[in-house]
Enzyme design. Structure first.
Site, PDB file in Angstrom:
ATOM      1  N   ASP A 662       0.831  -1.205   0.000  1.00  0.00           N
ATOM      2  CA  ASP A 662       0.000   0.000   0.000  1.00  0.00           C
ATOM      3  C   ASP A 662       0.860   1.247   0.000  1.00  0.00           C
ATOM      4  OD1 ASP A 662      -2.284   1.438  -0.023  1.00  0.00           O
ATOM      5  OD2 ASP A 662      -3.144   0.574   1.797  1.00  0.00           O
ATOM      6  N   LYS A 731      -5.330  13.128  10.645  1.00  0.00           N
ATOM      7  CA  LYS A 731      -4.960  12.256   9.522  1.00  0.00           C
ATOM      8  C   LYS A 731      -5.737  12.550   8.238  1.00  0.00           C
ATOM      9  CE  LYS A 731      -4.649   7.529   7.838  1.00  0.00           C
ATOM     10  NZ  LYS A 731      -4.855   6.103   8.069  1.00  0.00           N
ATOM     11  N   ASP A 876      -3.240   3.195  -5.666  1.00  0.00           N
ATOM     12  CA  ASP A 876      -1.859   3.209  -5.170  1.00  0.00           C
ATOM     13  C   ASP A 876      -1.539   1.975  -4.329  1.00  0.00           C
ATOM     14  OD1 ASP A 876      -3.585   3.994  -3.144  1.00  0.00           O
ATOM     15  OD2 ASP A 876      -2.073   5.186  -2.128  1.00  0.00           O
TER      16      ASP A 876
END
Length: 970
Positions: A662, A731, A876
């Protein structure tokens, strides 16, 4: 005109074509190649006189064309090509068809090695014989010819109740009546349209209602009725779906009529020799091999159909008309469930309006009586379009923007917003060789074969049929929804809180129904292909991000969907494969994100008993797997580790399990590389380090330092926030800053996170979120100075371009042309699409980064192919076998360095200067734009040129350090 001419040519009506030619000339229009092709085709059919054909050929030459161009540039159906050639040979008996153009090779510096003929290797073989692949192709073709497929629902295992039997009989009777009513209404409306002598907005639909047999239109409308949610659906969505279903069936018929399908069958029969295990290896890519076979096939129809796409508004109007017919024709007796009521016929569907945000939205909603009958019937079959099911054979390779993916189903290479057509124009104008890398990458992703992880699927289905489990992301049925408050005898006596509670219950029921149906579709499709090998053809969005074409069940899905997918191809684990399975498992738990890989591996070994218990007793043991971030993928991984450990030799164990790598905040990675930002590069793991750097924790720490200083200076909100600034709070905003989140959007994100903290005082939510988002942006600006400079340059450039009345365009390093599809339409007599300046400006930085991210993924996919790796991606997040994780990691880093070694920002600047400043253009400032009305074109051009030329300066980060980075992936 050309469509009409081609129609007449097939019927040999030369006089009409000649009249049309004369008419075109009289209004100053010049016939194009297609016009001449139609005329010559007709002459070939009629075996016209030499004099007439010679005159036509001479006129063609006088208009600047060459006979060869007819066969090089025109698209033909059925025997049209043969008839044109027949006519030409009447006047030029020795005429030979021009040879097919020599295949061009992509010259991209990023792919010189990939396309180098000296370094070509044979294409990887599938574990199927030619015969087996041919049988699979036939199965796929039959499914697509039927247009739809009906499969068993996973709920079908439930015992059938007397109530369900009664409701199913009733529903069957009603559907039979509705079929006749809809058919009658359709025929009546067509008859009415045919009476009009002049074209109107109403009868313009008439030809489109005659393309298919009446029964097919009725079937399409009934299919929509059968899948309608009790909460209703947007009128626009349903109209678009109905119009698209008619269009897709028309395309299927056209492919059959034009004999295109025959040619596809012939070519595919030979194409599978590239993939089959029992055929000789060929050093071709799928696209190259397909193009070679088509060129060798010679005569027959073109595989690209002549443009036959329907305008968006036509699809909508056709769909709206069909919806009107449904609403008018489909009725049910009011007393069908309650004999005490009067036997009056009432509509099954009704049209209502609802507000979503500040927009008024039209909805089509089923009557509760109909919803009740459907609910009681608990039907066990589901009907899908054939394009919603994974392919049963390898996809047809993409060879152009018009051709690839399914055998018959019409698929666009690039998905785009309804009504926007600029993407398609750009793709058509792009030299074909420039699209080769993108087409080859999509073919590589689509050629990955899959199978189902049956033990995991069976456990999921058992929980799904046992009231679900929200904690495990398996939606419960609507019957488990909270009961709405009991209605008082007089509804006007409801107080405010009761009304609010009722609205919340209705909203919750709608959400539960939507989630439940989504899960039902995914699990039912997975169950249908449980014993099959299947493929996901891919296409892309306007930024180049890739997606599987089947919409419900694919590897882009949630944790549940990903857990039930395995590679069809198995590979031995090898010396390090078992370690990678264990590290992958710990990554799925989310427990050791800040720890080194070796520490994650050691932790997996420490808890091996929990892993084995989860594998052996998933629902009756200690259930360790349930308390992880991705529980179902964690369970599937536990089972794979258990099998490997218990095999005689774990290194020789054949694993089909996909291991994921990841991206580590990859948006910021691209920005750090673009700006050669040393501090940013360290923060996002582009530099070698012993433990992974956590950019979210770093920003949280920076924000905490700002807060402490402000608290010491007596800032009240900074004091209130003491103890509440954490990684979790910042985040989402840090992650989305690189994708263009505004301060307003960031504040909403912060507020949501703070709301989740029970101890945080509610009265300070707005002020605290406002303060935090400001500090997060400041923190990122300090840590990623180059990132903010690049973002600002991209944003300001897009703003000036959009204010001049143009859309923002660019070309990716792989040659894919991109245009942003953000417009604001004005209600004028002629619809003029003007750029939405705000969206063009705000979306450019994230879209540009997405396009780079997609470019990096495609480069990785192509180079993995050359190394013989199985590779797929979820944007991604890259997947491969445990055996090849290290090789894939190496390739990924190499391609990241290669990509960012290009002069990306300088090339972008040069492209935009050429397009927007040097090329002739009309600058028109939209009303309401912030640009000064009196500013002259020259001054504006100068301002735009200065902005585009002022490329942000870069730092001194050495890109080659990326090759030694251990935590490029998180």
């Amino acid at each position: 005109y050309n469509i009409v001419m081609r129609s007449w040519a097939r019927k040999g009506r030369l006089q009409r074509i000649n009249r049309l030619f004369s008419m075109l000339e009289s209004v100053g229009l010049r016939p194009n190649l297609d016009s001449y092709a139609a005329a010559l085709e007709c002459m070939g059919r009629n075996q016209s006189s030499t004099k007439a054909i010679r005159r036509c050929v001479q006129q063609l030459k006088n208009d600047g064309f060459h006979v060869d161009e007819l066969f090089q540039k025109c698209l033909f159906e059925e025997d049209e090509k043969e008839q044109v050639l027949r006519a030409i040979r009447i006047v030029q008996p020795n005429y030979q068809l021009p040879p097919p153009p020599k295949p061009e090779t992509c010259k991209s510096s990023l792919l010189q090695d990939f396309y180098c003929k000296e370094k070509m290797v044979s294409y990887p073989k599938l574990d199927f014989s030619v015969q087996e692949l041919q049988e699979r192709f036939q199965q796929q073709l039959e499914m697509e010819l039927d247009n739809t497929i009906t499969i068993k629902s996973v709920e079908s295992t439930k015992p059938l109740t007397p109530q369900a039997i009664k409701a199913r009989k009733l529903l069957a009777t009603l559907r039979s009546r509705w079929h006749d009513s809809i058919l009658q209404a359709l025929q009546k409306s067509k008859h009415s349209m045919s009476k009009f002598k002049t074209v109107s907005g109403y009868n313009i639909l008439y030809p489109y209602l005659c393309l298919l047999p009446d029964e097919e239109y009725v079937g399409i409308m009934l299919q929509i009725l059968n899948t309608l949610s009790p909460q209703g659906e947007s009128l626009a969505v349903l109209a678009r779906e109905l119009g698209s279903k008619v269009y897709n069936r028309y395309i299927t018929q056209r492919k059959l009529r034009s004999r295109q399908l025959e040619k596809v069958q012939e070519v595919y029969k030979d194409y599978i020799h590239l993939l089959a295990k029992d055929s000789q290896p060929d050093e071709y890519l799928p696209r190259e091999y397909w193009e070679k076979l088509v060129a060798e096939a010679g005569f027959g129809p073109s595989l690209n159909l002549k443009d036959c796409s329907w305008p968006y508004m036509l699809l909508m109007r056709l769909g709206m008309h069909m919806l009107e017919l449904l609403v008018q024709a489909v009725k049910v007796p009011r007393n069908i469930l309650n004999p005490r009521l009067e036997p009056k016929l009432i509509p099954v569907l009704y049209h209502i309006y609802s507000f979503r945000s500040s927009w008024q939205v039209g909805l089509i909603k089923p009557h509760p009586i109909f919803s009740q009958i459907v609910s009681d019937a608990a039907e066990t079959m589901l009907t899908f379009n054939s394009s919603a099911i994974p392919m049963l054979c390898p996809p047809v390779p993409w060879t152009s923007p018009h051709f690839g993916a399914f055998v018959l189903n019409d698929t666009k290479l690039m998905r785009f917003v309804d009504g926007a057509f600029q993407h398609q124009l750009l793709l058509e104008q792009c030299p074909p060789v420039n699209l080769h890398p993108v087409l080859d990458a999509l073919n590589q992703l689509g050629n990955c074969a899959w199978k189902i992880n049956q033990p995991v699927l069976d456990i999921i289905i058992s929980i799904f049929n046992d009231k679900g489990n929200e904690k495990l992301d398996i939606p419960p049925p609507v019957s488990e929804a909270p009961r709405p408050p009991t209605a008082p005898s007089n509804s006007t006596t409801w107080n405010k809180s009761q009304k609010h509670e009722l609205l919340l219950c209705k909203k919750r029921m709608a959400e539960m129904h939507s989630l439940r149906m989504d899960a039902l579709y995914k699990l039912s499709i997975a169950n249908y292909v449980r014993d099959k090998v299947f493929w996901f053809p891919h296409n892309m969005d306007f930024r180049g991000r890739t997606y599987p074409c089947p919409p419900y069940f694919n590897h882009l899905g949630n944790d549940v969907t990903r857990a039930i997918l395995l590679f069809a191809e198995g590979r031995p684990l090898g010396p390090k494969g078992l370690d990678w399975l264990k590290i992958h498992l710990i990554n799925l738990t989310g427990l050791k994100k800040k720890n080194a890989l070796q520490e994650r591996l050691e932790y997996a070994n420490e808890i091996i008993e929990e892993i084995l218990d989860s594998a052996d007793h998933p629902l009756t043991g200690r259930k360790w797997w349930m308390n992880t971030d991705e529980p179902w993928q964690a369970l599937a991984c536990c089972m794979e580790i258990a099998k490997a450990l218990r095999s005689p030799d774990p290194a020789a164990y054949i694993s089909h399990f996909p291991v994921h790598q990841d991206g580590s905040c990859n948006g910021l990675q691209h920005y750090a590389a673009l700006g050669r930002d040393l501090i940013g590069a360290v923060s996002v793991n582009l530099m070698p380090c012993h433990v992974p750097q956590d950019v979210y924790s770093a920003v949280a720490q920076q924000v905490e330092e700002f807060r402490k200083k402000d608290a010491e200076q007596g800032v009240k909100i900074a004091q209130v926030l003491q103890g509440f600034v954490s990684r979790k709070v910042v985040k989402q905003t840090v992650m989305t800053v690189v994708y263009g989140v505004t301060r307003y959007g960031g504040r909403l994100q912060m507020e949501k996170r703070l709301k989740e903290i029970d101890e945080f005082p509610e009265e300070y939510l707005w002020e605290a979120s406002h303060y935090l988002v400001k500090q997060v942006f400041n923190g990122i600006k300090e840590m990623f100075s180059a990132t903010r400079d690049i973002q600002s340059w991209l944003t300001e450039s897009a703003k000036l371009i959009a204010q001049s009345g143009r859309t923002v365009e660019w070309v990716t390093p792989l040659g894919l042309p991109i245009v942003q599809p953000y417009y604001r339409s004005r209600p004028t007599v002629v619809s003029i699409w003007k750029p939405d300046t705000v969206k063009q400006k705000n979306a450019f930085p994230p879209n540009f980064i997405h396009s780079l991210d997609s470019t990096h993924m495609m480069l990785t996919a192509l180079h993995c192919l050359r190394q013989g790796l199985t590779f797929v991606s979820v944007h991604d997040c890259y997947w491969t076998h445990a055996l090849t994780v290290d090789v894939m990691n190496q390739i990924c880093r190499q391609q990241f360095v290669a990509l960012h070694s290009e002069k990306i920002l300088q090339d972008l600047s040069e492209f935009m200067l050429e397009k927007y400043c040097r090329a002739p253009m009309l600058i028109c400032f939209p009303s309401g734009s912030s640009s000064p009305g009196r500013e002259t074109r020259a001054l504006w051009q100068k301002r735009l040129m200065e902005q585009l030329s002022n490329v942000p300066k870069t730092g001194d980060f050495n890109l080659k350090k990326v090759m030694d980075s251990t935590y490029f992936f998180s």
